[in-house]
Design a protein around this motif. Structure first.
Motif, PDB file in Angstrom:
ATOM      1  N   VAL A 184       0.845  -1.196   0.000  1.00 23.62           N
ATOM      2  CA  VAL A 184       0.000   0.000   0.000  1.00 23.62           C
ATOM      3  C   VAL A 184       0.880   1.245   0.000  1.00 23.62           C
ATOM      4  N   ARG A 185       1.925   1.231   0.812  1.00 23.93           N
ATOM      5  CA  ARG A 185       2.833   2.377   0.884  1.00 23.93           C
ATOM      6  C   ARG A 185       3.535   2.608  -0.462  1.00 23.93           C
ATOM      7  N   ALA A 186       3.939   1.537  -1.127  1.00 25.67           N
ATOM      8  CA  ALA A 186       4.695   1.660  -2.368  1.00 25.67           C
ATOM      9  C   ALA A 186       3.818   1.946  -3.591  1.00 25.67           C
ATOM     10  N   LEU A 212      -3.273   5.492   1.637  1.00 24.80           N
ATOM     11  CA  LEU A 212      -4.318   5.139   2.587  1.00 24.80           C
ATOM     12  C   LEU A 212      -5.677   5.598   2.077  1.00 24.80           C
ATOM     13  N   LYS A 213      -5.714   6.767   1.480  1.00 24.84           N
ATOM     14  CA  LYS A 213      -6.978   7.293   0.929  1.00 24.84           C
ATOM     15  C   LYS A 213      -7.520   6.368  -0.161  1.00 24.84           C
ATOM     16  N   ALA A 273     -11.303   2.253  -2.018  1.00 23.94           N
ATOM     17  CA  ALA A 273     -11.481   0.955  -2.673  1.00 23.94           C
ATOM     18  C   ALA A 273     -12.229  -0.035  -1.789  1.00 23.94           C
ATOM     19  N   LEU A 274     -11.926  -0.023  -0.494  1.00 21.75           N
ATOM     20  CA  LEU A 274     -12.536  -0.989   0.421  1.00 21.75           C
ATOM     21  C   LEU A 274     -13.744  -0.435   1.155  1.00 21.75           C
ATOM     22  N   ILE A 299     -13.736   1.642   3.731  1.00 25.89           N
ATOM     23  CA  ILE A 299     -13.467   1.527   5.161  1.00 25.89           C
ATOM     24  C   ILE A 299     -12.792   2.799   5.650  1.00 25.89           C
ATOM     25  N   THR A 300     -12.770   2.979   6.960  1.00 24.81           N
ATOM     26  CA  THR A 300     -12.092   4.131   7.552  1.00 24.81           C
ATOM     27  C   THR A 300     -10.621   3.786   7.785  1.00 24.81           C
ATOM     28  N   ALA A 301      -9.840   4.791   8.108  1.00 25.09           N
ATOM     29  CA  ALA A 301      -8.420   4.553   8.408  1.00 25.09           C
ATOM     30  C   ALA A 301      -8.289   3.640   9.625  1.00 25.09           C
ATOM     31  N   ALA A 302      -9.144   3.844  10.621  1.00 22.56           N
ATOM     32  CA  ALA A 302      -9.106   3.002  11.819  1.00 22.56           C
ATOM     33  C   ALA A 302      -9.389   1.544  11.472  1.00 22.56           C
ATOM     34  N   MET A 303     -10.332   1.328  10.573  1.00 23.04           N
ATOM     35  CA  MET A 303     -10.648  -0.042  10.154  1.00 23.04           C
ATOM     36  C   MET A 303      -9.470  -0.677   9.412  1.00 23.04           C
TER      37      MET A 303
END
Length: 145
Positions: A27-29, A33-34, A39-40, A42-46
């Protein structure tokens, strides 16, 4: 010498951590996160909760992540994790057979019902470390008798 059951559980946990690390690095590469959140749905916490407990990530989310990062490393790690989970179940079953212990006897010693045992054997993500240690302990005690 560590019991084969404990070793299989440790190997499974290590694969889960490698799986989470692969998700994080991919994901980083290759995304952000956004993008994952979109895509999923979901929230960042999730997302961070899924990294903390990678065994609970649904297959459709793995597929979506793989598509998002355009790399099948996540899917490969997921499959490896499933294989190690299956090996854990097989190791438990084989250890019981070798020690000539019935599932009913083991379940009574663990204080769980047999349906719970079979559910955990079918889905090894449900086993926790204390149960695995207790199973190994019961088998070792029986083998010594």
């Amino acid at each position: 010498m560590e019991s084969p059951i404990k070793q299989a559980y440790t190997d499974y946990q290590e694969k889960l951590q490698a799986f989470a690390q692969t998700i994080k690095s991919q994901v980083r590469a290759n995304a952000s996160l956004k993008a994952v959140q979109a895509a999923l749905e979901i929230t960042a916490a999730m997302y961070y909760q899924r990294l903390k407990y990678p065994q609970n990530i649904p297959k459709q989310e793995i597929d979506a992540l793989t598509k998002l990062v355009q790399n099948d490393a996540i899917a490969q790690r997921y499959e490896e994790t499933l294989e190690f989970g299956q090996q854990l179940s097989e190791t438990i079953a084989e250890s019981l057979r070798n020690a000539e212990i019935t599932v009913t006897f083991l379940c009574k010693k663990l204080g769980i019902n047999t349906s719970s045992y079979h559910r955990k054997q079918k889905d090894p993500r449900l086993w926790d470390k204390a149960e695995i240690e207790r199973i190994a302990q019961v088998i070792e005690i029986i083998k010594r008798l």
